[in-house]
Structures are given as C-alpha cells and as structure tokens.
Design a protein around this motif. Structure first.
Motif, short mmCIF file in Angstrom:
data_model
loop_
_atom_site.label_atom_id
_atom_site.label_comp_id
_atom_site.label_asym_id
_atom_site.label_seq_id
_atom_site.Cartn_x
_atom_site.Cartn_y
_atom_site.Cartn_z
N GLU A 117 0.99 -1.32 -0.27
CA GLU A 117 -0.01 0.32 0.15
C GLU A 117 0.74 0.78 -0.03
O GLU A 117 0.68 1.78 -0.52
N LYS A 118 1.76 1.23 1.27
CA LYS A 118 3.10 2.37 0.90
C LYS A 118 3.91 2.47 -0.51
O LYS A 118 3.52 3.70 -0.81
N ASN A 119 4.34 1.62 -0.85
CA ASN A 119 5.82 1.30 -1.70
C ASN A 119 5.34 1.19 -3.45
O ASN A 119 6.45 0.67 -3.92
N HIS A 120 4.12 1.09 -3.46
CA HIS A 120 3.84 0.09 -5.03
C HIS A 120 2.37 0.50 -5.34
O HIS A 120 1.67 0.96 -4.18
N SER A 121 1.88 0.47 -6.20
CA SER A 121 0.84 0.89 -6.51
C SER A 121 -0.23 0.30 -7.17
O SER A 121 -2.01 0.44 -7.47
N LEU A 122 -0.30 -1.17 -6.62
CA LEU A 122 -1.47 -2.43 -5.65
C LEU A 122 -2.38 -1.27 -5.36
O LEU A 122 -2.37 -0.65 -3.69
N ASP A 123 -3.49 -2.39 -5.26
CA ASP A 123 -4.61 -1.62 -5.14
C ASP A 123 -4.77 -2.74 -3.38
O ASP A 123 -5.51 -3.41 -3.61
N VAL A 124 -4.54 -2.20 -2.12
CA VAL A 124 -4.43 -3.47 -0.90
C VAL A 124 -4.30 -2.41 -0.20
O VAL A 124 -4.57 -1.66 -0.09
N SER A 125 -5.16 -3.00 0.61
CA SER A 125 -5.21 -1.79 2.02
C SER A 125 -4.55 -2.80 2.80
O SER A 125 -5.10 -3.72 3.29
N TYR A 126 -3.96 -2.10 4.18
CA TYR A 126 -3.14 -2.96 5.31
C TYR A 126 -5.07 -3.12 6.02
O TYR A 126 -5.02 -3.71 6.86
N GLU A 127 -5.65 -1.59 6.30
CA GLU A 127 -6.67 -1.51 7.08
C GLU A 127 -7.75 -3.37 6.54
O GLU A 127 -8.05 -3.67 7.82
N GLU A 128 -8.15 -3.58 6.06
CA GLU A 128 -8.81 -3.92 5.48
C GLU A 128 -8.03 -5.48 5.55
O GLU A 128 -8.75 -6.17 6.63
N SER A 129 -6.89 -6.40 5.30
CA SER A 129 -6.12 -7.38 5.41
C SER A 129 -5.81 -7.10 6.75
O SER A 129 -6.55 -8.87 7.28
N LYS A 130 -5.65 -6.35 7.72
CA LYS A 130 -5.49 -6.99 8.93
C LYS A 130 -7.42 -7.19 9.95
O LYS A 130 -6.99 -7.73 10.72
N GLN A 131 -8.32 -6.86 9.33
CA GLN A 131 -9.70 -7.34 9.75
C GLN A 131 -9.99 -8.62 9.26
O GLN A 131 -10.23 -9.28 9.92
N ASP A 132 -9.38 -9.12 8.15
CA ASP A 132 -9.23 -10.40 7.96
C ASP A 132 -8.81 -11.50 8.82
O ASP A 132 -8.54 -12.56 8.29
N ASN A 133 -7.96 -11.05 9.67
CA ASN A 133 -6.03 -11.35 9.41
C ASN A 133 -6.84 -12.23 10.63
O ASN A 133 -7.26 -11.33 11.86
N GLU A 134 -6.61 -13.88 11.63
CA GLU A 134 -7.09 -13.92 12.67
C GLU A 134 -5.82 -13.20 13.93
O GLU A 134 -4.62 -13.51 13.75
N PRO A 135 -7.00 -13.13 15.02
CA PRO A 135 -5.28 -12.33 15.88
C PRO A 135 -5.06 -13.34 16.76
O PRO A 135 -5.21 -14.44 17.19
N LYS A 136 -3.71 -12.99 17.31
CA LYS A 136 -3.09 -14.21 18.34
C LYS A 136 -4.13 -14.27 19.43
O LYS A 136 -3.58 -15.84 19.59
N GLU A 137 -5.27 -14.17 19.64
CA GLU A 137 -5.85 -14.62 20.82
C GLU A 137 -6.39 -16.18 20.38
O GLU A 137 -7.15 -16.65 21.40
N VAL A 138 -7.22 -16.11 19.41
CA VAL A 138 -7.48 -17.09 18.39
C VAL A 138 -6.66 -18.47 19.20
O VAL A 138 -7.04 -19.70 19.36
N SER A 139 -5.39 -18.37 19.02
CA SER A 139 -4.17 -19.53 19.61
C SER A 139 -3.86 -20.53 20.71
O SER A 139 -4.44 -19.50 21.55
N ARG A 140 -3.10 -21.65 20.30
CA ARG A 140 -3.05 -21.85 21.59
C ARG A 140 -2.03 -21.25 22.37
O ARG A 140 -1.73 -21.22 23.93
N GLN A 141 -1.54 -21.42 21.48
CA GLN A 141 -0.19 -20.36 21.85
C GLN A 141 0.09 -19.42 22.82
O GLN A 141 0.50 -19.14 24.31
N TRP A 142 -1.46 -19.06 22.49
CA TRP A 142 -1.55 -17.37 22.86
C TRP A 142 -1.34 -17.83 25.07
O TRP A 142 -1.39 -17.32 25.79
N ALA A 143 -2.74 -18.47 24.57
CA ALA A 143 -3.26 -18.58 25.99
C ALA A 143 -2.16 -19.52 27.42
O ALA A 143 -2.03 -19.56 28.24
N ASP A 144 -0.98 -20.32 26.29
CA ASP A 144 -0.38 -20.89 26.90
C ASP A 144 0.79 -20.49 27.43
O ASP A 144 1.55 -20.39 28.46
N SER A 145 1.07 -18.95 26.96
CA SER A 145 1.78 -18.18 27.15
C SER A 145 1.91 -17.63 28.06
O SER A 145 2.85 -17.47 29.18
N LEU A 146 0.24 -17.05 28.25
CA LEU A 146 0.09 -16.71 29.69
C LEU A 146 -0.16 -17.52 30.79
O LEU A 146 0.16 -17.41 32.14
#
Ligand SMILES: Nc1ncnc2c1ncn2[C@@H]1O[C@H](COP(=O)(O)OP(=O)(O)OP(=O)(O)O)[C@@H](O)[C@H]1O
Ligand SMILES: [Mg+2]
Length: 424
Positions: A117-146
């Motif tokens: 988005e910052k360095n290229h002319s491609l039509d992509v959006s950081y905000e949009e792709s972040k919304q579709d990305n699964e957050p770390k809280e979904v994973s067992r690893q996250w819970a296990d760390s805590l």
C-alpha cells in the motif's frame, strides 16, 4: 491454496519487512507464521525472524527446498545452507506483484498489504487485510504463554486448576449450529458490535456494557452459546464453576474469586464464563454466616470492578435457578438473556441440525410434535440413543421409527428419574 513458490517468497518477504518495520505488530503476521516463530516466554514473535530450510518443510511440506530456491533469483542460502533470505528485496516485491495469485496473497497478509500500500501502486489495504487476519488470541499458543506465566507465580498452579481455558481454534461449537431465538441472536450481535466499537464506547463514557446473565433450565444451550461466542468473537474463554471455587473454608472462596477475576484481566481480551452462578446464593439460604457473606460480597464487588470497555473482559454468568438470586446480584448485569425450553419450531430446527450427518429419511416435524418440554440436550440424547440402538443391529442407516422408539425410551427414563425433594 497458493503455489509453493509464492508461499515461500511470501514468507521470506513478510519476515524481511516485519524485521525492518517496528511499527508492525505481532497481530499483523499471518497465523501460520506466528505459530511457527512464537516465543512462549515473551508472548510474541521476536525480531528478527530467521527462516530456515526446516521451517519451509514444516510449513509448506516442500520436499526439495534447495531446488526450488535455485529457481528464484532473489533468494539465497546463508550460514552453510541452513537459513534462507531475500537478496534483492525489490525483485521479490515485483515478482509477487506479478504472480497470478499475488494480489490475493497480499490481501491475506497484513504485513505485505502494509508494504504494498505504501510502496507500490497495487490496490490493497492494510486496514482491510488486518480485519480479516486471525488475531493471536485465537491460538492455543497465546493462552499457553499466559498460562505458563501465571503458573510460575505464587499459587498460580492452584489457580489454574479452578479455571478451564479454551481458545477459539479449539472450539467446534459455532453459532450457526445453535438454534437461537431472536432475542438471543440480538444479544450476540450486540456484543460483537460493542467489542468492535469499544474505543468509541470508552470515549463517550458508556462503560456499563458486557455483563450478561444467561438464565434457563439445563440443556438449553447456555454453555454452548458462551463457547460459540468465544469462537465468533475470536476471544479465549475462561470457564469457572462457582461450586469449584467455593472452598470448604469459605474464607478462601473470596480469595479464589478475586484470583479468577484477576486472571481474566491478565488474559484480556477474553470471555469470563461463570457457571452455576446461583451456587453461593444457594448456600446462603441454607446456612447464613459471615464468611459466606464475605464471599458473596467479594463476588459482587469483583463483578462491579470488571469491564468489557476498560479491561476487555466480557463477563457471562449462567444459572438454572434464577429464583435464588437476589436483586443485588441481578442488578449487576446489564442484560439478562433468557434460555427457555425450545418450542416446537425450535425443536424441529435443533433435530435437523443433530441428524444432518446421519443417513436415513426422517420427519423432524413429527418428532418435534411429540417432544414437548424436551431441551436441546434431551433431543441430542434421543438421537444418540437411536443411533446406538441401530448400531446394535449393525445398521448405520436410520429410520423415523428409530427416532420415535428412542423418544419413547427417553420418556420412560424421565418418568423413572429421581426427583429431588425440593423440586417435588
Ligand atoms: N438451542 C439449541 N440449539 C442447538 N443445540 C442445542 C440447543 N440447546 C442445547 N443444545 C445442545 O445440547 C447440548 C447441551 O447444551 P448446553 O451444555 O449448552 O446447555 P446448558 O444450558 O449449558 O445446560 P446446563 O444448564 O445443564 O449447563 C449441547 O450439545 C448443545 O449443542
Ligand atoms: Mg452449561
């Protein structure tokens, strides 16, 4: 889904960019990468990420990475051939952009979306792709760390015996497999919105949101709904039964309550699910004493002091005995969600879900008509009995008769069931 070359180059480029740009967070990494490089002590993916041959084999099942790497001119082995990196960043960037699946891949990867988005002319959006990305809280690893952190603290291990922690990726229960009435659906959606607009609610000072009381007879889907919300909202869920944290020495109970709520605050964002919420109230009526009052007060105070908006903890309590709760307890919840026994239409819908994977021809409407007062869990049990009975005759294809017979048996068993004295 993507071809190996794209995934490999994508991984290397993601690592390269994440290593360089401090502003990018661990939540921006795609889930597989995060899991591969997760540091359980630090509760994050530490920089720099170094990609090895081994990683590629584990992540993408690539048989001969050396061969593949030689076909891509911007990749290079280092350190006696065990690690790989990108030599000319710009070449890799252009190669992905030109790849036929490139744009889709970038959209699925917030780190790359940020960069393109910052360095290229491609039509992509950081905000949009972040919304579709699964957050770390979904994973067992996250819970296990805590959990490992908390387990190391004084009394930490004991505390973890009181609480059952589940993470979204382990939960099979989905909202669409539950038959909910409109009120229940509205409640779930309200919470989704409250979490989504948390910053806004905080700004306008609307803090009394996110404490739910689920009320209803056994087997009507209270626990299942709480778990399905955990999966849907992508939040881990901490389950406690009030009977479990009520110590025979009541003095310990107040302490246990505080520790459970503290744990929830540490695990945030999360759902804290308190089952058998009437348990302390029930004890109170039978034997009134000062220690018990302290325990009840500790519970009420803990509820007062936890907030979805401030601490990112969604509190859900559940009870089969609402009549045991006094007004002080009721007042603490901003929404009461009723879980009634299902009506005929709901029973039919529940049956359809339960039998959906079973071979045979059925008329769920007829079964729904003869199962008045059955809970969702009773209906599940009926179908299970029908399946087991058919298996006794070596059949895996069922008939309507199997179901009707199972209902008959269930009715007989219910009639025989021991009825406790205070319910007669
Ligand atoms: N409305 C429903 N739709 C689909 N399935 C249901 C429904 N209600 C109950 N069930 C099924 O019944 C089983 C038991 O439900 P659950 O444990 O959620 O009930 P509960 O209300 O928590 O009961 P309890 O008060 O005894 O804890 C689950 O397997 C669930 O899938
Ligand atoms: Mg339950």
């Amino acid at each position: 889904m993507y071809d190996n070359n794209l995934e490999m180059t994508g991984l290397l480029l993601t690592a390269e960019i994440y290593n360089k740009i401090e502003e990018l967070q661990v939540d921006d990494l795609f889930a597989d990468l995060r899991k591969q490089y997760w540091d359980i002590k630090e509760k994050t993916v530490k920089r720099p990420i170094v990609v090895t041959i081994n990683d590629l084999q584990e992540l993408y099942d690539i048989k001969d990475p050396d061969k593949v790497i030689k076909t891509l001119p911007f990749l290079e082995f280092e350190e006696f051939g065990s690690t790989i990196r990108i030599t000319v960043l710009d070449l890799a960037v252009k190669w992905i952009a030109k790849h036929e699946q490139g744009i889709d891949y970038i959209k699925s990867n917030p780190v790359l979306a940020y960069y393109y988005e910052k360095n290229h002319s491609l039509d992509v959006s950081y905000e949009e792709s972040k919304q579709d990305n699964e957050p770390k809280e979904v994973s067992r690893q996250w819970a296990d760390s805590l959990i490992s952190q908390i387990g190391n603290q004084k009394d930490g291990e004991d505390l973890l015996k009181l609480v059952h922690v589940m993470v979204p990726e382990e939960i099979d229960q989905t909202i669409d497999k539950l038959v909910l009435n409109q009120d229940q659906k509205d409640e779930v959606n309200k919470m989704i919105k409250a979490i989504q607009f948390r910053d806004y609610l905080k700004r306008i000072g609307l803090l009394e949101i996110g404490k739910l009381l689920f009320v209803g007879p056994p087997g009507t889907g209270k626990t299942s709904t709480a778990r399905a919300m955990s999966a849907k909202l992508e939040l881990p869920i901490l389950e406690v039964k009030l009977s479990m944290i009520t110590d025979q020495y009541l003095g310990e109970t107040a302490k246990n309550i505080d520790r459970v709520f503290d744990l929830a605050k540490k695990m945030n964002p999360c759902i804290l699910f308190i089952d058998e919420f009437d348990f302390l109230a029930k004890t109170r009526s039978s034997d009134e004493n000062a220690a018990l009052k302290r325990a009840v007060n500790a519970l009420l105070k803990a509820i007062d002091e936890i907030s979805l908006i401030k601490h990112r903890v969604l509190l859900i309590a559940a009870t089969n005995h609402p009549q045991l709760l006094d007004s002080a307890a009721w007042r603490r919840f901003d929404d009461i969600v009723d879980f009634p026994l299902p009506d005929t239409n709901m029973r039919e819908a529940i049956l359809k879900i339960v039998i959906s994977e079973i071979e045979g021809s059925f008329d769920p409407e007829e079964i729904a008509a003869i199962t008045d007062d059955y809970s969702g869990s009773d209906l599940r049990m009926v179908v299970r009995e029908a399946v087991l009975n058919a298996l006794m005759e070596e059949r895996t294809i069922l008939t309507q008769d199997d179901l009707i017979r199972a209902v008959g048996e269930f009715d007989k068993r219910t009639a025989l069931k021991y009825v406790p004295i205070d319910n007669r």
